[in-house]
Design an enzyme around this catalytic site. Structure first.
Site, PDB file in Angstrom:
ATOM      1  CB  SER A  83      -7.911   3.170   3.276  1.00  0.00           C
ATOM      2  OG  SER A  83      -7.043   2.564   4.232  1.00  0.00           O
ATOM      3  CE  LYS A 129      -3.812   1.795   2.938  1.00  0.00           C
ATOM      4  NZ  LYS A 129      -4.555   1.506   4.193  1.00  0.00           N
ATOM      5  CB  SER A 178      -8.038   0.297   6.259  1.00  0.00           C
ATOM      6  OG  SER A 178      -8.785   1.489   6.289  1.00  0.00           O
TER       7      SER A 178
END
Ligand SMILES: [Mg+2]
Ligand SMILES: [Zn+2]
Lengths: 489, 500, 97
Positions: free
Chosen positions: B164, B89, B188
């Site tokens: 996310s 990420k 997330s």
């Protein structure tokens, strides 16, 4: 400043002092703590506030803070934590300062100060640990922030451990404020936790000062004074400010709450641009750090390792050397001076007060002229002791000794060597002196008669004559002895 | 699910788990360069449809793969997973590789250091395939708040992959990378794991270093793997877990080997079902799958019992005060002075800071900064932030009490399956409420995993079951998830992967 | 919980966000909603409950006072939007507007 005659006005001063700690590495990262150097060469992801970086507390900074807290008789918090103080400023990489708020490491202390005022106990509100900011260089205009075109930021200093010390508003005059800062500086220096150089910003003082009519219970409007870069300027700035506020109070034009800047050259203070609204710092516990609960054993071990504090040194010096109180005060303004004195005193067998006199009356003057601290002068403490011994033995006179000291200061040579080189041998030969004494008695018959009649204070006059005749080279003690012998009734 | 015979290639290869690939690499049937090449090819093919990556590092990956192959040929593998590629990420800081955190405000920033997670994965020999998309600063549940573009769910590209960590989830689910790192602040990783049919596993707070992970909410953030199997999640977590002196909140004990005893079964384990999670507002298909999962756990020898968590009703309010409060302070450093973008650079500092932040941050980031600043401001601290920190204590106390009578807690990961792009963007509060099942365990710091429990009958999309363990009891969590996964047989089956 | 526009302005100024008029009004409405919901916990009586700032309780974490290598000046300034003479350049510093 004029004051209305029947009016008693009180001054109230509180100080906020920041001390940069002399640790090896910064507060929350491994960058070196050092003064000056090329800009932005002592930064890393942590102290530059790069995304993702995290702080880790420097253990020695905690220890140093506890030392300062204990030296100021504070209680050390059994539970303490770091908070974030949020506000934007370009010299602050994260736009928050890691500081302490609710639970400072030290609180509730007291420091006693003495001087030409009744002994004053000043309360210490808090002693806490935080990080320093970077430094800004203002470009364009006069170089002051107000009319500059832009600024340049250097983060070498950012993250240096900083101890904030806040006093109660217990200080009653500029003199007391000066004495407080002097004493605090001596303490911090004795602890060995900071360079305490005000000119370099490692000790920074801000003051809150207000005046009110005696008997009033509310404090007057608080004025914050900034930019005092030496102990002397603390005194000057606050003296000026005290006078200005007193005059304002008397004239009925009441002082207003504001921040004022001390102008070193003019010796005056002037208002700084005031903030439109009070800062809202949004303090909250820093989630990147965990709380501290210093154990009693840890605190005790820090205390055991604490050096002698100035207040203890003073009473010891009084007891051990029998020095005059005023001289002790002077000799303990810094650990280095006290050490220098003690080394000289231990190399000397006579009363240590004599050594102290030489340091205070003569050596300090030479150092001041040369603009160097005592510790950097070429004379070693044992060499000063040698000089005093030379005087004691009568080899040179006191007056000659001053000349010898000058030579020692310039060259670093021993006193005896300089006395010999400059031909400064005192006339200590009784035979040689005897004839001069006889001459003087013959030339001053009236005085001689007075002495013979028992008026012993006239001996001094005759000694003076002998000294003049010998151009100061005679040993005054020997001369006195000869005169009293020859003029015995 | 077996390594198969003969050198695997093409499509077959990209659906393998990291554990299977590691075995192929170890046996010499496959080289890391071949594998990396196949994944690059797969990414070229699928990424335009799902937008999982913000930045690909094909060259670096191939280079690292070559080095891994060389190590293997010398018999000096850096770890059992040496040569198995990974993606991060874009919240993890990577030395020399652009890191944006999904925000325009960090465009052009090239970090001079690696996050601890990245450093440890490099150390284990995992080639980096790239940096994946996310909701800006990890604020969101759909990846629609990315400052660049939304990612899409490989199961239905009209839908969100969750967030996310949506980019990481989409990449793993689409076969573009065997496993990837996300971060979990309020769900997330677990939520996109659930919405993409993957395993998303959050460790105990403090188990994996946060150093170099761009902070959203410091007391909640944890690095968390997104994988195709429970075994992979346990393995990837183990690579990064353990004490890091650069993170003061890092737990000082050494990490356990989560694979050790992972196949021990769940006979006798006591599962708690939260009374207050009535399923109200949940999609019927989701409830059905989760109920099936509970039955399966019993069938496997576990017992179910109800536990009461009265404080959980305050989880969302507490979370949506604490996280923005910390974020408002964490994001203050993005000011246009030292890195990133700058707007109005010749005005004055206040204008420059304010314009840079207004243009660089997306709407959701600004919204949370505003909430957090408000909650911390003078006069409101006690009523909001202070209250929320006390609710947090209640949540921890409720969980501690529950764990006196159960070993694990189970509940849905999300109330719904993946929703359509744009469906919830107009109502931030509704978006927040969908985190109801995940946030309590960020507030408490407990380890929690989302494991696929099949497809919802109403829309054919994946559903996740959440299994929550005691603090630092990741092993029991993985053991239960592993047994469940094996028995369900969804992962690794044709049904368990999207038709992309 | 209704947030007025003065509060929005005040908070935006603290947070250094130059919101447009449109953004401000939208923000006012959204903040009101969110704080309305979040504010439910305001009414809770939690007097005897200690606040938790860390989910896992650790104490006394510190590092030894040791110097580690710093970045070079070039590395420090590599991503600066503006720099001059080895320093980060910023526009004129003023107090809060
Ligand atoms: Mg301070
Ligand atoms: Zn540093």
């Amino acid at each position: 400043m004029s004051t209305a005659p029947s009016r008693v006005i009180e001054t109230t001063i509180g100080l906020e002092i920041h001390v940069e700690l002399a640790t090896s590495s910064k507060m929350f990262c491994g960058c070196e703590v050092a003064f000056a150097g090329e800009p932005n060469t002592r930064t890393c992801p942590v102290c530059l506030g790069l995304p993702g970086s995290l702080p880790v507390v420097n253990e020695r900074a905690l220890e140093h803070t506890i030392r300062i807290a204990r030296a100021l008789n504070c209680d050390v918090a059994s539970h303490s934590f770091f908070a974030r103080k949020n506000y934007f400023y370009p010299d602050m990489p994260k736009n928050y300062q890691i500081s302490q708020y609710e639970r400072p490491l030290g609180a509730g202390g007291v420091l006693e100060i003495t001087g030409d005022f009744p002994t004053r106990r000043v309360g210490i509100t808090r002693v806490h640990l935080e990080e320093d900011t970077g430094g800004s260089l203002h470009v364009g205009g006069s170089g002051r922030i107000a009319d500059s075109e832009y600024s340049l930021e250097d983060f070498n200093r950012a993250g240096t451990p900083l101890v904030e010390i806040v006093t109660e508003p217990d200080i009653k005059s500029a003199d007391e404020a000066r004495a407080f800062v002097t004493e605090l500086r001596a303490i911090v220096e004795a602890l060995g936790v900071s360079d305490v150089r005000m000119e370099e910003g490692s000790l920074r003082v801000d003051a809150n000062i207000s005046v009110r009519n005696a008997g009033e219970t509310e404090h007057g409007a608080k004025v914050e004074v900034k930019n005092m870069n030496s102990i002397r300027s603390v005194g000057r700035a606050l003296e000026y400010e005290e006078g200005r506020q007193r005059a304002a109070l008397v004239s009925g034009d009441m002082p207003v709450q504001e921040t004022r800047h001390f102008d070193e050259k003019a010796g005056t203070t002037s208002p700084m641009r005031t903030k439109e609204y009070a800062f809202d710092y949004r303090y909250f516990p820093d989630p990147d750090l965990v709380p501290f609960e210093p154990s009693d054993t840890w605190i005790a071990s820090i205390e055991r390792a604490m050096p002698e504090l100035p207040v203890h040194k003073r009473s010891r010096l009084a007891e051990q050397y029998g020095l005059r109180p005023a001289d002790i005060g002077i000799l303990t303004t810094s650990t280095a001076i006290a050490e220098w004195f003690e080394e000289a005193a231990s190399a000397y067998d006579g009363p240590a007060q004599k050594v102290a006199n030489w340091i205070i009356a003569d050596l300090f003057g030479l150092c001041n002229e040369a603009g160097i601290p005592l510790t950097e002068c070429k004379i070693a403490p044992r060499q000063l002791a040698g000089l005093v011994r030379l005087v004691d033995s009568g080899s040179i006179s006191g007056k000659q000794a001053k000349q010898v000291l000058g030579g020692m200061f310039a060259t670093g040579d021993d006193a005896a060597l300089i006395a010999e080189k400059e031909g400064l041998e005192q006339l200590s030969d009784a035979g040689e002196l005897s004839s001069v004494v006889d001459e003087v008695i013959a030339e001053n018959p009236d005085a001689a008669d007075k002495v013979r009649a028992g008026q012993m204070n006239t001996v001094g006059f005759l000694v003076g004559r002998v000294m003049r005749k010998t151009k100061g080279q005679a040993n005054p003690k020997l001369v006195t002895d000869l005169l009293t012998q020859k003029l015995a009734p | 699910m077996t390594a198969g015979s003969g050198p695997p290639s093409g499509d077959g290869l990209v659906w393998r788990t990291a554990t299977e690939l590691a075995r192929l690499l170890a046996s010499g049937e496959l080289s890391s360069v071949e594998l990396t090449g196949a994944l690059i090819e797969r990414s070229d093919a699928v990424d335009p449809g799902i937008n999982a990556y913000l930045h690909r590092t094909d060259e670096l990956a191939l280079e690292a793969a070559g080095a891994a192959d060389a190590r293997r040929s010398r018999g000096e593998a850096a770890s059992p997973f040496d040569g198995v590629p990974v993606a991060y990420k874009d919240i993890f800081v990577t030395r020399g590789v652009p890191t944006t955190c999904g925000s325009k405000i960090l465009e052009g920033w090239v970090p001079p250091y690696d996050a601890t997670v990245v450093e440890r994965c490099h150390g284990a020999g995992l080639p980096m395939l790239g940096k994946t998309n996310l909701d800006q600063f990890a604020m969101g549940s759909s990846t629609e708040n990315s400052g660049f573009f939304p990612s899409r769910n490989p199961w239905d590209t009209g839908r969100v992959p969750g967030g996310s960590s949506g980019g990481s989830a989409a990449a793993v689910a689409a076969g573009a990378v065997p496993w990837a790192w996300g971060t979990d602040t309020g769900g997330s990783v677990r939520q996109p794991g659930g919405l993409c049919g993957l395993v998303g596993a959050k460790p105990t707070y403090g188990r994996i270093s946060r150093y170099g992970m761009i902070a959203f909410a410091s007391s909640l953030d944890q690095a968390s793997p997104l994988t195709r199997s429970v075994e992979d999640a346990a393995a990837l977590m183990a690579i990064a877990a353990g004490h890091d002196p650069c993170d003061s909140t890092s737990i000082p004990s050494p990490a356990e080997n989560y694979l050790d005893g992972i196949d021990g079964g769940i006979e006798g384990l006591r599962f708690g079902i939260i009374k207050e999670f009535t399923g109200e507002g949940s999609q019927p298909g989701v409830r059905a799958r989760v109920d099936d999962a509970y039955t399966r756990l019993e069938k496997l020898g576990g017992t179910l019992q109800e536990v009461s968590m009265p404080s959980f009703q305050h989880g969302i309010p507490a979370y949506y005060l604490i996280a923005p409060a910390e974020a408002s302070s964490n994001l203050a450093r993005f000011d246009g002075v030292r890195y990133g973008s700058r707007v109005a650079g010749d005005t004055n500092i206040v204008t420059m800071n304010s314009m840079t932040r207004d243009e660089g941050f997306g709407a959701e980031v600004k919204r949370r900064i505003m909430i957090g600043t408000y909650a911390l401001s003078a006069g409101f601290y006690d009523a909001y932030y202070g209250k929320a920190q006390r609710v947090r204590t209640l949540i921890i106390q409720d969980l501690r009490r529950a764990y006196e009578s159960v070993d694990l807690i189970v509940c849905p990961t999300s109330p719904t399956t993946a929703f359509k792009l744009g469906e919830r963007t107009d109502d931030p509060l509704a978006m927040y409420l969908s985190d109801v099942y995940t946030v309590p365990f960020n507030l408490s710091g407990n380890p929690a995993v989302s494991v696929p429990c099949g497809l919802s009958s109403d829309d054919g999309l994946p559903v996740g079951l959440q299994i929550v363990a005691k603090t630092l009891d990741e092993k029991t969590m993985f053991r239960a998830a592993y047994a469940f996964e094996k028995d369900l047989g969804f992962a690794g089956s044709p049904e368990g992967r999207p038709r992309l | 919980m209704d947030i007025d526009s003065g509060t929005v302005d005040y908070v935006a100024r603290l947070a250094r966000l130059a919101l447009s008029d449109e953004e401000r009004e939208q923000m006012r409405a959204e903040l009101s909603d969110i704080l309305e919901h979040a504010g439910r916990i305001r009414a809770l009586d939690l007097d005897g409950v200690e606040p938790t700032s860390h989910p896992v309780r650790l104490l006394n974490v510190a590092r030894p006072d040791e110097v580690r290598p710093s970045l070079s000046q070039e590395e420090a300034l590599a991503c600066a939007p503006a720099a001059e003479n080895g320093r980060f350049k910023v526009p004129r510093i003023i107090e809060e507007a």
